[in-house]
Motif scaffolding. Structure first.
Motif, PDB file in Angstrom:
ATOM      1  N   MET A 104      -7.078   6.896  -4.634  1.00  0.00           N
ATOM      2  CA  MET A 104      -5.960   6.305  -3.906  1.00  0.00           C
ATOM      3  C   MET A 104      -6.382   5.072  -3.103  1.00  0.00           C
ATOM      4  O   MET A 104      -5.564   4.189  -2.855  1.00  0.00           O
ATOM      5  CB  MET A 104      -5.320   7.338  -2.975  1.00  0.00           C
ATOM      6  N   ARG A 105      -7.646   4.988  -2.728  1.00  0.00           N
ATOM      7  CA  ARG A 105      -8.124   3.781  -2.043  1.00  0.00           C
ATOM      8  C   ARG A 105      -7.881   2.547  -2.904  1.00  0.00           C
ATOM      9  O   ARG A 105      -7.546   1.469  -2.393  1.00  0.00           O
ATOM     10  CB  ARG A 105      -9.627   3.895  -1.731  1.00  0.00           C
ATOM     11  N   ASN A 109       2.728   1.650  -3.411  1.00  0.00           N
ATOM     12  CA  ASN A 109       1.796   2.080  -4.459  1.00  0.00           C
ATOM     13  C   ASN A 109       1.445   3.548  -4.300  1.00  0.00           C
ATOM     14  O   ASN A 109       1.454   4.328  -5.272  1.00  0.00           O
ATOM     15  CB  ASN A 109       0.509   1.252  -4.399  1.00  0.00           C
ATOM     16  N   THR A 110       1.111   3.932  -3.064  1.00  0.00           N
ATOM     17  CA  THR A 110       0.712   5.317  -2.800  1.00  0.00           C
ATOM     18  C   THR A 110       1.859   6.281  -3.112  1.00  0.00           C
ATOM     19  O   THR A 110       1.666   7.307  -3.777  1.00  0.00           O
ATOM     20  CB  THR A 110       0.273   5.465  -1.332  1.00  0.00           C
ATOM     21  N   ARG A 162       0.832  -1.203   0.000  1.00  0.00           N
ATOM     22  CA  ARG A 162       0.000   0.000   0.000  1.00  0.00           C
ATOM     23  C   ARG A 162       0.873   1.263   0.000  1.00  0.00           C
ATOM     24  O   ARG A 162       0.622   2.209  -0.748  1.00  0.00           O
ATOM     25  CB  ARG A 162      -0.882   0.026   1.247  1.00  0.00           C
ATOM     26  N   GLU A 163       1.864   1.263   0.873  1.00  0.00           N
ATOM     27  CA  GLU A 163       2.732   2.440   0.989  1.00  0.00           C
ATOM     28  C   GLU A 163       3.503   2.681  -0.305  1.00  0.00           C
ATOM     29  O   GLU A 163       3.619   3.828  -0.761  1.00  0.00           O
ATOM     30  CB  GLU A 163       3.697   2.246   2.157  1.00  0.00           C
ATOM     31  N   ARG A 209      -4.424   1.475  -2.644  1.00  0.00           N
ATOM     32  CA  ARG A 209      -4.201   0.868  -1.324  1.00  0.00           C
ATOM     33  C   ARG A 209      -4.926  -0.471  -1.194  1.00  0.00           C
ATOM     34  O   ARG A 209      -5.020  -1.016  -0.105  1.00  0.00           O
ATOM     35  CB  ARG A 209      -4.678   1.814  -0.206  1.00  0.00           C
ATOM     36  N   ASP A 217      -8.724  11.065  -2.984  1.00  0.00           N
ATOM     37  CA  ASP A 217      -8.644  10.062  -1.917  1.00  0.00           C
ATOM     38  C   ASP A 217      -9.343   8.775  -2.340  1.00  0.00           C
ATOM     39  O   ASP A 217      -8.858   7.673  -2.039  1.00  0.00           O
ATOM     40  CB  ASP A 217      -9.275  10.602  -0.634  1.00  0.00           C
TER      41      ASP A 217
END
Length: 229
Positions: free
Chosen positions: A116-117, A62-63, A59-60, A120, A113
């Motif tokens: 971005m989900r 990718n973000t 997740r980190e 994540r 946001d």
């Protein structure tokens, strides 16, 4: 459930309880799903079940990459921008989701946001990363088989009280997924499936996509000649 009820009841889940999913339950789901149809019985799939710290690192990564403007890079080519009726259907579900979440058209922060989900993996507690052997390229039939496996996974999960969403965004930075999930270099990453217990308070989970009317995409040929009208 009967199959008809199951397939019609299932929906994509985009909000999850932060509740661990037992390993034995995931194993049971995969044991059922592996009976999906497979071309010439090749069974070209590998499933990497990721949770905990490795999934958090995905997740980190990718973000970070997406916010830094790193171009997405998958392990196989695909059309990234839809057009025509396919684009319309894509927009239709986005409108449903934004309406449910109360996200206005000009609310750039909340729209970002929401995007971005996806990167994540919707903050799900488990991600199933599906891969196939690189030597199978060009792998259209193998990818078709992985699609069948994906469908079987989400149905088997739903039957057992788990929700899923088949998530292309989660593997758009395939190098990140490969590193933190320990996926061998001789496998191509196809897709991931976010999995967990649905959060009933997350309003987007109430959204169910619609399907086109039967006669818009189905033709019957030769039935008049056989009397099977």
């Amino acid at each position: 459930m009967e199959f008809t009820e199951l397939i019609q009841a299932r929906k994509s889940i985009r909000g999850y309880l932060q509740k661990p999913v037992p390993r034995h339950l995931i194993r049971e789901i995969i044991e059922v799903a592996k009976w999906a149809p497979s071309s010439m019985n090749t069974q070209p799939w590998h499933v990497h079940v990721v949770t905990g710290a490795p999934l958090d690192r995905i997740r980190e990564g990718n973000t970070h990459n997406m916010l830094a403007g790193v171009p997405p890079k998958r392990d196989f080519p695909m059309k990234e921008a839809y057009e025509g009726v396919h684009r319309r259907r894509q927009i239709d579900i986005a409108v449903q989701l934004f309406d449910a979440m109360g996200i206005e058209r000009d609310d750039k922060a909340r729209r970002t946001d929401w995007v971005m989900r996806g990167f994540r993996q919707f903050d799900a507690p488990v991600s199933l990363v599906l891969t196939y052997d690189k030597y199978l390229e060009p792998a259209a039939i193998s990818q078709f088989d992985l699609g069948a496996l994906s469908h079987a996974i989400v149905l088997a999960a739903w039957e057992r009280g788990l929700g899923c969403v088949i998530n292309g965004q989660g593997i758009m930075q395939s190098a990140v997924v490969r590193e933190h999930a320990g996926i061998p270099d001789d496998q191509n990453i196809m897709i991931c499936i976010a999995t967990g217990y649905p959060d009933e308070s997350f309003v987007a989970n109430d959204v169910k996509s619609v399907r086109e009317a039967h006669d818009t995409f189905v033709r019957y040929v030769g039935f008049e000649e056989t009397g099977g009208c």
